[in-house]
Design an enzyme around this catalytic site. Structure first.
Site, short mmCIF file in Angstrom:
data_model
loop_
_atom_site.label_atom_id
_atom_site.label_comp_id
_atom_site.label_asym_id
_atom_site.label_seq_id
_atom_site.Cartn_x
_atom_site.Cartn_y
_atom_site.Cartn_z
N ASN A 25 104.70 48.55 83.70
CA ASN A 25 104.45 49.90 83.19
C ASN A 25 105.73 50.72 83.38
OD1 ASN A 25 103.54 52.43 82.52
ND2 ASN A 25 102.22 52.69 84.32
N LYS A 68 106.38 53.59 82.25
CA LYS A 68 106.12 55.04 82.31
C LYS A 68 107.14 55.79 81.43
CE LYS A 68 104.41 54.40 86.95
NZ LYS A 68 103.92 55.02 88.16
N HIS A 94 94.75 55.55 83.94
CA HIS A 94 95.81 55.58 84.97
C HIS A 94 95.71 56.89 85.75
CE1 HIS A 94 99.71 55.54 86.90
NE2 HIS A 94 99.78 54.25 86.61
N GLU A 123 97.87 58.85 86.89
CA GLU A 123 98.76 59.93 86.44
C GLU A 123 98.15 60.66 85.25
OE1 GLU A 123 102.30 57.54 86.11
OE2 GLU A 123 102.33 57.32 88.28
N GLU A 169 94.12 50.35 91.43
CA GLU A 169 95.36 51.00 91.84
C GLU A 169 95.05 52.17 92.76
OE1 GLU A 169 98.76 50.31 88.93
OE2 GLU A 169 97.68 52.04 88.18
N GLY A 224 103.71 54.38 93.57
CA GLY A 224 105.03 55.02 93.67
C GLY A 224 105.38 55.52 95.06
N SER A 239 102.85 50.05 94.40
CA SER A 239 104.00 49.61 95.22
C SER A 239 104.06 48.09 95.37
CB SER A 239 103.98 50.30 96.59
OG SER A 239 104.13 51.69 96.42
C1 PEP Z 1 101.65 52.22 88.35
O1 PEP Z 1 102.15 53.25 87.93
O2 PEP Z 1 100.71 51.72 87.75
C2 PEP Z 1 102.20 51.63 89.57
C3 PEP Z 1 101.53 50.68 90.13
O3 PEP Z 1 103.42 52.13 90.02
P1 PEP Z 1 104.27 51.56 91.27
O4 PEP Z 1 104.36 50.07 91.11
O5 PEP Z 1 105.58 52.24 91.12
O6 PEP Z 1 103.53 51.94 92.51
#
Ligand code: PEP
Length: 257
Positions: free
Chosen positions: A9, A11, A96, A98, A168, A174, A214
């Site tokens: 992803n 983003k 998601h 975000e 998630e 992040g 992460s």
């Molecule tokens: C995500 O945005 O779906 C995500 C898992 O980000 P990160 O790997 O940076 O934590």
């Protein structure tokens, strides 16, 4: 046999040239022998070129990062599932955290997006996850239950076969703090049991459930050793080819065990 998937992803990162260089690095670094499916979720303006770039690779597909809840019409700035399907997109990320946090994607909206994605024969990559506050107050299982029931609960067993779920935890996205294998494994098992309760045992055993938050080269092998984790949704580490490819190889090794 559930599909094993690692998704990148990107983003709202990367210039066009950087995105194409990264696509190229993925293409050269991935072979097609491991049975792993790799998804790239580029920003909208790059989708078409990434699709062209991956044509030579049988196991890489493109995911969109979002779509409109509407089919078409006067919705300035929006991109519909119909448009995405018409250029060859196969997956769309929805739910998601975000989008939930910044763009008002409440469960009813996500549910409508899931419907649009399925209507156009693409697969929703449905994300769910609890906040740290939810977890600390012991509400994490209830939160995940609500998110899944409210946005996927209306689907038929047939439609559920196209859905991929990503667990998630919001506190892991992040932040550099991943869920432990115990925490993730427990939640993935819980989700699988929930799918059995809402839909069927076949849906439960056949749905790919990815972990996201992460995910990095140094924690991927351990997380992927968990039976109920079928791959990963990767943000930060997907912007660096070597890191992303190492995560993919960790999943391939897990598949071969
Ligand atoms: C995500 O945005 O779906 C995500 C898992 O980000 P990160 O790997 O940076 O934590």
């Amino acid at each position: 046999m559930r599909k094993k998937i690692v998704a990148a992803n990107w983003k709202m990162h990367l210039s066009f040239a950087e995105a194409m260089a990264l696509t190229d690095a993925f293409l050269h670094g991935l072979d097609d022998s491991g049975g792993l499916e790799v998804l790239i979720a580029p920003p909208f303006p790059y989708i078409h070129e990434v699709l062209n770039g991956i044509q030579r690779h049988p196991l890489i597909s493109v995911a969109a990062q979002n779509c409109s809840e509407h089919n078409n019409g006067a919705y300035t700035g929006e991109v519909s599932a119909y448009m995405l399907a018409s250029v060859g997109v196969e997956f769309v990320i929805t739910g998601h955290s975000e989008r939930r946090k910044y763009y008002g994607d409440i469960p009813e909206v996500i549910s409508r997006k899931v419907d649009r994605i399925l209507e156009h024969r693409m697969s929703p990559l449905f994300c769910c996850g609890e906040t740290l506050e939810d977890r600390n107050s012991g509400k994490h299982f209830d939160v995940i239950t609500g998110q899944i029931r409210n946005s996927l609960g209306h689907l038929s067993v047939e439609n559920m076969k196209s859905v991929v779920i990503a667990y998630e935890p919001v506190w892991a996205i992040g932040t550099g703090i991943n869920a432990t294998t115990k925490q993730a494994g427990e939640m993935h098992r819980f989700i699988r049991n929930l799918l059995s309760e809402i839909f069927s045992d076949d849906v439960s055993s056949g749905t790919s459930i990815l972990y996201g938050g992460s995910l990095k080269p140094d924690n991927a092998t351990e997380l992927f050793s968990c039976e109920d984790i079928d791959g990963g949704l990767v943000g930060g580490s997907s912007l660096r080819a070597t890191e992303f490819l190492t995560i993919c190889r960790a999943m391939e090794t897990a598949c071969s065990r």
